[in-house]
Design a protein around this motif. Structure first.
Motif, PDB file in Angstrom:
ATOM      1  N   LYS A 115       0.819  -1.207   0.000  1.00 21.38           N
ATOM      2  CA  LYS A 115       0.000   0.000   0.000  1.00 21.38           C
ATOM      3  C   LYS A 115       0.857   1.263   0.000  1.00 21.38           C
ATOM      4  N   SER A 116       2.141   1.139   0.366  1.00 20.92           N
ATOM      5  CA  SER A 116       3.057   2.270   0.300  1.00 20.92           C
ATOM      6  C   SER A 116       4.461   1.738   0.091  1.00 20.92           C
ATOM      7  N   ILE A 117       5.317   2.557  -0.547  1.00 21.53           N
ATOM      8  CA  ILE A 117       6.669   2.141  -0.888  1.00 21.53           C
ATOM      9  C   ILE A 117       7.556   3.377  -0.904  1.00 21.53           C
ATOM     10  N   THR A 118       8.847   3.186  -0.667  1.00 21.00           N
ATOM     11  CA  THR A 118       9.777   4.300  -0.742  1.00 21.00           C
ATOM     12  C   THR A 118      10.617   4.201  -2.005  1.00 21.00           C
ATOM     13  N   CYS A 119      10.944   5.337  -2.569  1.00 19.07           N
ATOM     14  CA  CYS A 119      11.798   5.408  -3.749  1.00 19.07           C
ATOM     15  C   CYS A 119      13.243   5.191  -3.317  1.00 19.07           C
ATOM     16  N   ALA A 120      13.917   4.247  -3.964  1.00 17.24           N
ATOM     17  CA  ALA A 120      15.298   3.949  -3.603  1.00 17.24           C
ATOM     18  C   ALA A 120      16.241   5.088  -3.972  1.00 17.24           C
ATOM     19  N   SER A 121      15.826   5.946  -4.890  1.00 22.00           N
ATOM     20  CA  SER A 121      16.701   7.028  -5.355  1.00 22.00           C
ATOM     21  C   SER A 121      16.633   8.259  -4.461  1.00 22.00           C
ATOM     22  N   CYS A 122      15.428   8.717  -4.145  1.00 19.84           N
ATOM     23  CA  CYS A 122      15.306   9.951  -3.363  1.00 19.84           C
ATOM     24  C   CYS A 122      14.749   9.740  -1.969  1.00 19.84           C
ATOM     25  N   VAL A 182      11.114   5.695   7.162  1.00 15.72           N
ATOM     26  CA  VAL A 182      10.672   4.417   6.615  1.00 15.72           C
ATOM     27  C   VAL A 182      11.407   4.148   5.307  1.00 15.72           C
ATOM     28  N   ALA A 183      11.526   2.865   4.973  1.00  8.24           N
ATOM     29  CA  ALA A 183      12.120   2.454   3.704  1.00  8.24           C
ATOM     30  C   ALA A 183      11.510   1.114   3.312  1.00  8.24           C
ATOM     31  N   GLY A 184      11.324   0.901   2.005  1.00 11.67           N
ATOM     32  CA  GLY A 184      10.810  -0.377   1.535  1.00 11.67           C
ATOM     33  C   GLY A 184       9.320  -0.363   1.289  1.00 11.67           C
ATOM     34  N   GLU A 185       8.708  -1.567   1.335  1.00 11.12           N
ATOM     35  CA  GLU A 185       7.284  -1.754   1.044  1.00 11.12           C
ATOM     36  C   GLU A 185       6.517  -2.122   2.312  1.00 11.12           C
ATOM     37  N   PHE A 186       5.251  -1.687   2.371  1.00  6.16           N
ATOM     38  CA  PHE A 186       4.408  -1.955   3.535  1.00  6.16           C
ATOM     39  C   PHE A 186       2.999  -2.277   3.071  1.00  6.16           C
ATOM     40  N   TYR A 187       2.306  -3.133   3.826  1.00  8.69           N
ATOM     41  CA  TYR A 187       0.948  -3.507   3.441  1.00  8.69           C
ATOM     42  C   TYR A 187      -0.090  -2.539   3.986  1.00  8.69           C
TER      43      TYR A 187
END
Length: 531
Positions: free
Chosen positions: A277-284, A407-412
Motif C-alpha cells: 500500500k506504500s513504498i519508498t523510492c530507492a533514489s530519493c 521508513v524504507a521499503g514496502e508496507f501492506y
C-alpha cells in the motif's frame, strides 16, 4: 436510474446438491450483455461489460447506477476462483467489494458455497485473511452485551445493537458469554465492486464499521450501512489451507508489471508484493502512497536524515524454521508520559509467501520477533497492568507514545512519516505481547526475544559490527554472572558521580537518542485491518 427488464430470467443450471437452487442469466438493462445470478441470496450484480449496477427484485432486473472502476490490487484471487473451507465445504468466489478507510484500501470477496448456496466473505486482515459468515439475530442479554442467533435475521437489530459511537476502542462486551474487545471503529466507504453480491452499500457514502475480536481469534464485524446493521463472524485463514484453484496466472501478473516513475524524482520504482500500500523510492527516499493503485495520481512525501538499517532490504534469512525476506524498515521514537527524553528502535517488516508478515525489532532491550494476532488479548480492566493471551499471562513493562520518523521499503498499509500510536509492552519472561492504539484502531502482536547471534546467523551478518544491535542481549538476572558486594558498591558510587556530572551539563546538550524510562520491545504500525 435505469429501466427495468421485465422478462423473467432464464434458468441455465441447477446446483447438484440442492434442486431448489437455480442459476439465472438475463440481459443487462444497461447494455444487453448477460448478467448471471448464481445464488438466490444475491440481490445485486455489476455488469462486467458496462459496469452497470443491477438489482434483482424477483424476476425483474433494474439498473440503479454505474459502478466505479476497480483498482488493481494485484491479488492472486479473481472471480470464479474456487476452494474449500474446512467445516463448510467447497466455495466459489463470485463477487468483489473494494473499500477505503483512513488506514488504506482493502478487498472483500463474496464466496458462494456449493452445498446450500449460502454466502461468505473472504477479506484482508493485517496482511493475512479472514473468512466470515453472516450472523443472524441479535438480542440483548441484559448484561451489557448481546447474543447472536445464526438462524435468521431480525428487524429488531437496530434497537438491540448499540450505536457505533458507543463501541469504543479497547472496551469489551459479552457476546454469547464470550468476551470480545472493540479493536476498530471507523468510517469506511465502498469505492468499487465486481460480480455478484448479496448486498451493496451505497457507493461513495461513508458508514461506520466496528470490529470486535475474541482472544481465541474469532472476529466479529458490524457494518452500519443499513437498518438493521449487518453482522458477520469469522476466523483467520491462510490461502494455502483453502486448496484454491483458478488463481490469477502468475506470468500474466508479472507481464503487467508494477513499475512506475517516482512522482518526486522520476526514477523507476518497482513494487514486488501484491499487498503493498506504500513504498519508498530507492533514489530519493520519498514515501509513495499506492492506496488508490498505480494508475491513480500518486501522492508522495519527501524524507531527510535517512537512518541506515543494519539489515539491508531484500535480504533473505531463515529464523525459527521459516524463510523470511526483509521488505520494509521503520525507525521509530518513543516517549513515556512525563518524560523529557525519547528513545528509539528499529523495526524490519519480514515477508513469507505462506506465513504472511512478521516484525523483527531491534531495541535497547535486544532483538525480538513478533507477528500480528488475529485475536485480541484480554486486559486487566482496573489499571491495564496485565494482559492474558491464549492462556499466558503478561505483565506491563512500558507504556509510551510512539512516532515513526523514517521508513524504507514496502508496507501492506499506507505508512507515513509522523504516524503516532500509543503503545503498551507486556512480557512474560522472554515472551512478549505488544499493543498499539490509535483513535480508530487497536492492534496486537505477539512473539519473543531472540539472540543477536541468531539474527546475525539468519541474515548472514557480523554481530560485532558497529551499530548491528542497539544493546547487547539482555539476560535474566538469575543467569547473569555473580558479582561481589564490593564491586557492586563501586559501580553504584561511580554511577552517582557520573549522574552528578551529567546533570551539570544536561541543560547544554540534549541531543541524541537517550532512554530514560526503560525499554521498548516495539510493535507494528496500525493499518491494513480487516475493516
Amino acid at each position: 436510474m435505469g429501466h427495468a427488464f421485465r422478462r423473467a430470467p432464464t434458468p441455465i443450471a441447477r446446483l447438484a446438491t440442492d434442486p431448489t437452487q437455480r442459476v439465472y442469466r438475463a440481459p443487462c438493462p444497461g447494455c444487453g450483455a448477460p448478467v448471471v445470478f448464481r445464488s438466490a441470496q444475491s440481490s445485486f450484480a455489476v455488469c462486467s461489460y458496462c459496469q452497470s449496477t443491477v438489482v434483482r427484485q424477483g424476476d425483474v432486473l433494474s439498473r440503479i447506477g454505474r459502478m466505479a472502476e476497480l483498482f488493481d490490487d494485484f491479488s492472486p484471487l479473481q472471480l470464479m476462483t474456487s476452494g474449500t473451507l474446512p467445516g463448510a465445504g467447497a466455495f466459489t468466489l463470485v463477487g468483489r467489494l473494494q473499500y477505503q478507510s483512513d488506514t488504506g484500501p482493502w478487498t472483500e470477496w463474496h464466496a458462494l458455497f456449493d452445498a446450500d448456496g449460502s454466502s461468505g466473505l473472504l477479506g484482508e486482515d493485517n496482511g493475512a485473511f479472514v473468512f466470515s459468515r453472516t450472523a443472524g439475530r441479535t438480542s440483548s442479554n441484559g448484561n451489557g452485551g448481546f447474543d447472536l442467533d445464526a438462524a435468521a435475521a431480525a428487524p429488531a437489530w437496530s434497537r438491540e445493537l448499540p450505536a457505533a459511537e458507543y463501541l469504543r476502542i479497547g472496551n469489551t462486551t459479552a457476546i454469547e458469554g464470550k468476551l470480545f474487545t472493540v479493536t476498530a471503529n471507523r468510517p469506511i466507504t465502498l469505492v468499487a465492486a465486481q460480480g455478484e453480491l448479496p448486498r451493496l452499500p451505497t457507493l461513495g457514502q461513508p458508514f461506520a464499521a466496528v470490529e470486535l475480536r475474541a482472544p481465541d481469534g474469532e472476529v466479529l464485524t458490524i457494518e452500519y450501512d443499513c437498518v438493521p446493521p449487518t453482522v458477520s463472524r469469522g476466523r483467520s485463514v491462510q490461502l494455502q489451507g483453502l486448496q484454491l484453484t483458478g488463481l490469477k496466472d502468475e506470468s500474466a501478473r508479472e507481464e503487467k508489471g508494477r513499475q512506475f516513475d517516482c512522482p518526486n524524482c522520476g526514477a523507476p520504482v518497482t513494487v514486488k508484493l501484491q499487498s503493498t500500500k506504500s513504498i519508498t523510492c530507492a533514489s530519493c527516499g520519498s514515501i509513495v502512497d499506492l492506496s488508490a493503485g498505480i494508475g491513480a495520481e500518486l501522492r508522495h512525501a519527501e524524507q531527510d536524515a535517512p537512518v541506515q538499517p543494519s539489515i539491508r532490504l531484500g535480504t533473505e534469512g531463515r529464523m525459527q524454521g521459516v524463510s523470511w525476506q526483509v521488505v520494509g524498515f521503520q525507525h521509530r521514537m518513543g516517549r513515556a508520559a512525563g518524560d523529557d527524553e525519547s528513545f528509539g528502535w528499529s523495526e524490519y517488516l519480514l515477508f513469507n509467501g505462506q506465513r504472511g508478515f512478521s516484525f523483527l525489532v531491534d531495541s535497547e532491550e535486544g532483538w525480538s520477533l513478533l507477528r500480528p494476532t488475529t485475536g485480541a488479548p484480554q486486559l486487566k480492566r482496573r489499571n491495564a497492568n496485565s494482559a492474558s493471551y491464549l492462556g499466558t499471562a503478561y505483565q506491563l513493562k512500558y507504556s509510551y507514545d510512539a512516532t515513526t520518523d523514517y521508513v524504507a521499503g514496502e508496507f501492506y498499509w499506507p505508512v507515513q512519516r509522523g504516524q503516532r500510536t500509543f503503545n503498551r509492552d507486556f512480557a512474560n519472561g522472554p515472551s512478549l505481547l505488544t499493543a498499539e492504539q490509535t483513535p480508530t484502531e487497536l492492534t496486537w502482536s505477539v512473539g519473543g526475544m531472540v539472540a543477536a547471534s541468531a539474527v546475525a546467523e539468519a541474515f548472514g551478518l557480523d554481530a560485532t559490527q558497529p551499530g548491528f544491535a542497539k544493546k547487547r542481549d539482555v539476560l535474566p538476572f538469575s543467569a547473569a554472572p555473580q558479582l561481589s558486594i564490593g564491586f557492586v558498591l563501586a559501580i553504584l558510587l561511580l554511577m552517582i558521580v557520573l549522574g552528578g556530572l551529567l546533570s551539570m551539563c544536561s541543560n547544554s546538550d540534549r541531543s541524541g537518542y537517550s532512554r530514560s524510562s526503560g525499554g521498548s520491545y516495539g510493535g507494528y504500525s496500525t493499518g491494513g485491518g480487516h475493516k
